[in-house]
Motif scaffolding. Structure first.
Motif, PDB file in Angstrom:
ATOM      1  N   GLY A  83       0.822  -1.202   0.000  1.00  0.00           N
ATOM      2  CA  GLY A  83       0.000   0.000   0.000  1.00  0.00           C
ATOM      3  C   GLY A  83       0.860   1.257   0.000  1.00  0.00           C
ATOM      4  O   GLY A  83       2.023   1.235   0.418  1.00  0.00           O
ATOM      5  N   LEU A  84       0.273   2.344  -0.472  1.00  0.00           N
ATOM      6  CA  LEU A  84       0.963   3.638  -0.531  1.00  0.00           C
ATOM      7  C   LEU A  84       0.048   4.718   0.039  1.00  0.00           C
ATOM      8  O   LEU A  84      -1.073   4.897  -0.437  1.00  0.00           O
ATOM      9  N   ILE A  85       0.538   5.402   1.076  1.00  0.00           N
ATOM     10  CA  ILE A  85      -0.218   6.463   1.742  1.00  0.00           C
ATOM     11  C   ILE A  85       0.702   7.656   1.962  1.00  0.00           C
ATOM     12  O   ILE A  85       1.847   7.493   2.377  1.00  0.00           O
ATOM     13  N   ASN A 126     -11.756  20.331  11.123  1.00  0.00           N
ATOM     14  CA  ASN A 126     -12.568  19.735  10.070  1.00  0.00           C
ATOM     15  C   ASN A 126     -11.696  18.997   9.060  1.00  0.00           C
ATOM     16  O   ASN A 126     -11.981  17.849   8.702  1.00  0.00           O
ATOM     17  N   ALA A 127     -10.627  19.634   8.592  1.00  0.00           N
ATOM     18  CA  ALA A 127      -9.726  18.985   7.639  1.00  0.00           C
ATOM     19  C   ALA A 127      -9.071  17.761   8.258  1.00  0.00           C
ATOM     20  O   ALA A 127      -8.914  16.726   7.595  1.00  0.00           O
ATOM     21  N   THR A 128      -8.704  17.847   9.527  1.00  0.00           N
ATOM     22  CA  THR A 128      -8.110  16.707  10.220  1.00  0.00           C
ATOM     23  C   THR A 128      -9.046  15.511  10.176  1.00  0.00           C
ATOM     24  O   THR A 128      -8.641  14.400   9.818  1.00  0.00           O
ATOM     25  N   MET A 129     -10.298  15.730  10.541  1.00  0.00           N
ATOM     26  CA  MET A 129     -11.265  14.631  10.570  1.00  0.00           C
ATOM     27  C   MET A 129     -11.544  14.092   9.168  1.00  0.00           C
ATOM     28  O   MET A 129     -11.645  12.877   8.985  1.00  0.00           O
ATOM     29  N   LEU A 130     -11.639  14.967   8.172  1.00  0.00           N
ATOM     30  CA  LEU A 130     -11.874  14.509   6.801  1.00  0.00           C
ATOM     31  C   LEU A 130     -10.682  13.704   6.280  1.00  0.00           C
ATOM     32  O   LEU A 130     -10.867  12.672   5.606  1.00  0.00           O
ATOM     33  N   LEU A 131      -9.471  14.135   6.589  1.00  0.00           N
ATOM     34  CA  LEU A 131      -8.286  13.374   6.184  1.00  0.00           C
ATOM     35  C   LEU A 131      -8.277  11.993   6.821  1.00  0.00           C
ATOM     36  O   LEU A 131      -8.013  10.981   6.155  1.00  0.00           O
ATOM     37  N   LEU A 132      -8.570  11.940   8.119  1.00  0.00           N
ATOM     38  CA  LEU A 132      -8.563  10.653   8.818  1.00  0.00           C
ATOM     39  C   LEU A 132      -9.663   9.732   8.303  1.00  0.00           C
ATOM     40  O   LEU A 132      -9.423   8.534   8.100  1.00  0.00           O
ATOM     41  N   GLU A 133     -10.852  10.273   8.084  1.00  0.00           N
ATOM     42  CA  GLU A 133     -11.949   9.452   7.548  1.00  0.00           C
ATOM     43  C   GLU A 133     -11.585   8.896   6.178  1.00  0.00           C
ATOM     44  O   GLU A 133     -11.809   7.701   5.903  1.00  0.00           O
ATOM     45  N   ALA A 134     -11.036   9.735   5.304  1.00  0.00           N
ATOM     46  CA  ALA A 134     -10.641   9.278   3.972  1.00  0.00           C
ATOM     47  C   ALA A 134      -9.541   8.228   4.064  1.00  0.00           C
ATOM     48  O   ALA A 134      -9.580   7.204   3.369  1.00  0.00           O
ATOM     49  N   LEU A 135      -8.578   8.473   4.928  1.00  0.00           N
ATOM     50  CA  LEU A 135      -7.475   7.532   5.103  1.00  0.00           C
ATOM     51  C   LEU A 135      -7.982   6.173   5.567  1.00  0.00           C
ATOM     52  O   LEU A 135      -7.692   5.146   4.958  1.00  0.00           O
ATOM     53  N   PHE A 136      -8.759   6.154   6.634  1.00  0.00           N
ATOM     54  CA  PHE A 136      -9.157   4.881   7.227  1.00  0.00           C
ATOM     55  C   PHE A 136     -10.145   4.112   6.362  1.00  0.00           C
ATOM     56  O   PHE A 136     -10.063   2.886   6.266  1.00  0.00           O
ATOM     57  N   ASN A 167     -10.381   4.266   2.992  1.00  0.00           N
ATOM     58  CA  ASN A 167      -9.649   3.762   1.833  1.00  0.00           C
ATOM     59  C   ASN A 167      -8.651   2.674   2.218  1.00  0.00           C
ATOM     60  O   ASN A 167      -8.447   1.718   1.461  1.00  0.00           O
ATOM     61  N   LEU A 168      -8.059   2.777   3.386  1.00  0.00           N
ATOM     62  CA  LEU A 168      -7.153   1.733   3.870  1.00  0.00           C
ATOM     63  C   LEU A 168      -7.927   0.437   4.098  1.00  0.00           C
ATOM     64  O   LEU A 168      -7.472  -0.642   3.691  1.00  0.00           O
ATOM     65  N   ALA A 169      -9.078   0.518   4.712  1.00  0.00           N
ATOM     66  CA  ALA A 169      -9.892  -0.683   4.960  1.00  0.00           C
ATOM     67  C   ALA A 169     -10.242  -1.381   3.653  1.00  0.00           C
ATOM     68  O   ALA A 169     -10.201  -2.621   3.573  1.00  0.00           O
ATOM     69  N   VAL A 223      -2.703   3.974  11.683  1.00  0.00           N
ATOM     70  CA  VAL A 223      -2.534   3.060  10.550  1.00  0.00           C
ATOM     71  C   VAL A 223      -1.915   1.755  11.051  1.00  0.00           C
ATOM     72  O   VAL A 223      -2.367   0.660  10.699  1.00  0.00           O
ATOM     73  N   ARG A 224      -0.894   1.845  11.885  1.00  0.00           N
ATOM     74  CA  ARG A 224      -0.244   0.647  12.439  1.00  0.00           C
ATOM     75  C   ARG A 224      -1.265  -0.243  13.142  1.00  0.00           C
ATOM     76  O   ARG A 224      -1.266  -1.465  12.968  1.00  0.00           O
ATOM     77  N   LYS A 225      -2.147   0.340  13.931  1.00  0.00           N
ATOM     78  CA  LYS A 225      -3.174  -0.452  14.628  1.00  0.00           C
ATOM     79  C   LYS A 225      -4.048  -1.202  13.634  1.00  0.00           C
ATOM     80  O   LYS A 225      -4.481  -2.323  13.897  1.00  0.00           O
ATOM     81  N   ARG A 226      -4.315  -0.605  12.505  1.00  0.00           N
ATOM     82  CA  ARG A 226      -5.220  -1.197  11.517  1.00  0.00           C
ATOM     83  C   ARG A 226      -4.549  -2.246  10.628  1.00  0.00           C
ATOM     84  O   ARG A 226      -5.206  -3.180  10.188  1.00  0.00           O
TER      85      ARG A 226
END
Length: 162
Positions: A11-13, A85-95, A97-99, A131-134
């Motif tokens: 994966g690439l993040i 707001n940007a923090t939460m949107l970044l985290l939601e998008a990250l998690f 898409n990672l899933a 990310v490590r936890k996931r």
């Protein structure tokens, strides 16, 4: 009889922001949208031939016939702290898409090493540790800006930071 192994899936993040905590104006989601906010194959389209660390990751994996799974790359121009707001949107998008990309055999990550948000003083350390936890115990290698603020949380979340 020789059995062919499936290619490794890596994966690439990247979440890339150089935050200046002395500025009062925050970095918003719009600034990521106006910068570089890419998901999936759009990352490859943008960086495949780029003289950039993401371009180098893409090229290196292709040379080794390793399957690249592009997940998220978000970058905004250096500025003030990332707003809540940007923090939460970044985290939601990250998690999310990672899933969708799981399972993975390894992960390449590109934090800048100096991201600060209204919610997390060590935003890079936070998202890397989440990310490590996931992803569990798979190799997780990252690149940093030469003047990164390297935290213990960032070190503990990854196997190697370059």
């Amino acid at each position: 009889m020789q059995v062919e192994k499936a290619p490794k899936k890596i994966g690439l993040i990247g979440i890339y922001h150089e935050s200046n905590t002395f500025l009062t104006q925050k970095t918003s989601w719009k600034q990521f949208e106006e910068g570089h906010l890419f998901f999936g194959d759009r990352i490859l389209d943008e960086y495949r031939a780029a003289f950039h660390e993401i371009g180098g990751m893409i090229e290196g994996l292709q040379e080794e016939s390793i399957e690249l799974v592009p997940i998220l790359y978000a970058e905004a121009t250096p500025g003030g702290k990332i707003d809540a707001n940007a923090t939460m949107l970044l985290l939601e998008a990250l998690f999310s898409n990672l899933a969708s990309a799981m399972p993975l055999d390894g992960l390449l990550v590109a934090p800048h090493g100096a991201a600060v948000s209204d919610l997390f003083d060590d935003f890079d350390g936070y998202w890397l540790s989440e990310v490590r936890k996931r992803v569990g115990d798979i190799p997780m290698i990252g690149t940093l800006d030469p003047h990164a603020n390297v935290s213990q949380l960032m070190v503990d979340a990854t196997d190697c930071l370059i």
